[in-house]
Design a protein around this motif. Sequence first.
Motif, PDB file in Angstrom:
ATOM      1  N   ARG A   1       0.691  -1.133  -0.377  1.00 54.55           N
ATOM      2  CA  ARG A   1      -0.235   0.280  -0.250  1.00 54.55           C
ATOM      3  C   ARG A   1       0.667   0.874   0.259  1.00 54.55           C
ATOM      4  O   ARG A   1       0.690   2.391  -1.132  1.00 54.55           O
ATOM      5  N   LEU A   2       2.041   1.085   1.191  1.00 58.55           N
ATOM      6  CA  LEU A   2       2.438   2.486   1.163  1.00 58.55           C
ATOM      7  C   LEU A   2       3.426   2.747  -0.618  1.00 58.55           C
ATOM      8  O   LEU A   2       4.118   3.769  -0.656  1.00 58.55           O
ATOM      9  N   ALA A   3       4.199   1.000  -0.498  1.00 56.92           N
ATOM     10  CA  ALA A   3       5.224   1.094  -1.680  1.00 56.92           C
ATOM     11  C   ALA A   3       4.439   2.132  -3.277  1.00 56.92           C
ATOM     12  O   ALA A   3       5.261   3.105  -3.698  1.00 56.92           O
ATOM     13  N   LEU A   4       2.965   1.727  -3.040  1.00 52.09           N
ATOM     14  CA  LEU A   4       2.671   2.229  -4.512  1.00 52.09           C
ATOM     15  C   LEU A   4       2.552   3.740  -4.131  1.00 52.09           C
ATOM     16  O   LEU A   4       2.360   4.497  -4.960  1.00 52.09           O
ATOM     17  N   GLU A   5       1.968   4.020  -3.006  1.00 55.59           N
ATOM     18  CA  GLU A   5       1.564   5.805  -2.994  1.00 55.59           C
ATOM     19  C   GLU A   5       3.000   6.557  -3.055  1.00 55.59           C
ATOM     20  O   GLU A   5       2.845   7.043  -4.000  1.00 55.59           O
ATOM     21  N   GLU A   6       4.072   5.626  -2.894  1.00 51.32           N
ATOM     22  CA  GLU A   6       5.401   6.425  -2.713  1.00 51.32           C
ATOM     23  C   GLU A   6       5.590   6.136  -4.422  1.00 51.32           C
ATOM     24  O   GLU A   6       6.053   7.672  -4.842  1.00 51.32           O
TER      25      GLU A   6
END
Length: 686
Positions: free
Chosen positions: A218-223
Amino acid sequence: MTQHPLTQSLGALKGIGPKLVERLGDMGLHTVEDMLFHFPLRYQDRTRITPIAGLQDGLDAVVSGEIRMANVVPGRRRALVLKIDDGTGVLTVRFFHFRQAQVQQLKPGRPINVFGQARWSVNGPDMVHPEYRVDDNSQLLEEALTPLYPTVEGIGQSIWRKLTDQALALLNQSPPEDLLKDLQHPFTLVDALYYLHRPPASAPVAQIREWQHPAQLRLALEELVAHQLSLQLLRAEEKSYKAPAINDRNSRVASFLATLPFEPTGAQQRVSTDIAKDMAATSPMLRLVQGDVGSGKTLVAAIAALRAIDAGYQVALMAPTELLAEQHLRNFNHWFGPLSVNICWLSGKVKGKARVEALSTIESGTAQLVIGTHALFQEGVKFKGLALVIVDEQHRFGVHQRLALTQKSGDNAMPHQLVLTATPIPRTLSMLAYADLDCSVIDELPPGRTPIKTSLIDSNRRPEVIQRVASACREGRQAYWVCTLIDESEHLDAQAAQVVAEQLQSAMPDVSVGLIHGRLSSNDKEAVMQRFKSGDIALLVATTVIEVGVDVPNASLMIIENPERLGLAQLHQLRGRVGRGATASFCLLLYQSPLGQNSRARLNVMRESNDGFFIAEEDLRLRGPGELLGTRQTGMMTFRVAQLPEHDDLLDEACAIASAIANEGSDRMNQLVQRWTADRQAFARV
Ligand code: ADP
Ligand code: MG
């Protein structure tokens, strides 16, 4: 309006003084939110007690038992040695540094808890310098996995934990806006942040270690979305400058092409058309040309340069090495000499009066084409009407260096930019590193090239190889013998090449052997290259200075010593020095045995493929992105959560989301960029 608690400065947290605020600031951490986006590198499991019999070699664990024996063992390394028994087995604990108070404290019969890395030897498990508590069996246990944060000297893990504890409390009280809430994802931003800072005892540690946990995804995608957006902002900003629109009214491109002994390939024509269209616009061209070694990128650059020159502007051509810049100088003198183009040479080695003169011809506009190395964009270089910047072999420059050169044309104007890459870049990497550039691919080699045949040969067969080289040279063929980097030092490298050149010369006295390396003066390098080009030198012993750009079509044999020391992309570049003419070419990789499994796999890729794109993909797979792009660009490629190649398959989704967000024209774009890349942006502009 009151400030959102997460945008407060870190100084607002408890237990943090101005010194620490400053040090964290140096790490790019300024606000409470920044602290939340500083993620643990890995985790320790202190949530459970491991029976001594169940300890695994190399893993951290908490052990709880009773001290059975405590001795100070004399010897070369005096140590305090404990034996701890928990009913399932006995653990040996050693302290090499200890105080008398510890000897007093750690007495047989006392209950003890230790935490450390277990090692198994023939004498059973042991731990060296574990953390420990005596008399209280609960203190070392924690409810969540213990995060270990990336840090710098002097900021211990306990400080990170205290600060993130407070940041997480604030996160709970006033959650930030979920900027990707339309995403159908099991984790919200807040849940994911919480999870990664304090994974529960039940967390699937292995999945986290592989970066595949949904919270990480989830966070990697946002990054990745934020990264794409930041490049789009950068691009939008560059595009907002004015650039001179270049028309073809006075262009001599057609007559220049008529002087060449060959026709441009279809791919060269197509890419030249892309470039011409860009240069006709009033906003700066931002174009990357990818093309395999030998695909003829220089000609494409020359066509673009001539267009700008004929429209009355100046052009700068920058190469990463002196040798390559010199070769461009020769090449362009040869091509543009008949057209009376005024070419100026500027490298770091142009000093004193010559430099002053060069700078004045650039400033007055007399110099139409300036060719050189990094020195081109050092202080004091002023152009009169710079319309086009060509950067050859981009993978060696960072983005900010490219930008620095583009600042040269004055206030609101920016020159067109053409970037040529030597190494074909895997799709994933080019999506990340060059998303601010338009891309054209030269996907065709000039006709009449025969593929290079590559073999792996054990270096104990060196004498045989020398014989083969000698007989090839006697038949009028030419060869390179490449000595790879022994050391980071150019000096030692040059020495090693010198020794090899002498050996080879005495092994084949009738063959003319030359030597080239980075320590030679510009003139000497030039002289050696000329003699090799003219056929006067048959065998050229070289360091990796010849890696890029060197073009001697008659050379058809290359020996690379210790190829296992180099990256595949680099080997492919080197090998690209042969196979440029019509004769069949050979590349012999003279490796040092024993060859590890990974090295063998990598060298086999070279044997099996001549396709730079395929090789680059394999290089990425086998070595990781930092290595491929070279250290200059790794700074740009480090992410906080996103990992390559583990998260490759998130990229398409990230690009799609980024485009949607960019199109909606809301403030989300800026917020995302701010959240994830604020500091890096500043860095990219230095
Ligand atoms: P790279 O893309 O690796 O920079 P170069 O520009 O050095 O390749 O070109 C490699 C060689 O191919 C040079 O000798 C160049 O003169 C030659 N060349 C370029 N274009 C053509 C073409 N269309 N037909 C034949 N030879 C070409
Ligand atoms: Mg080139």
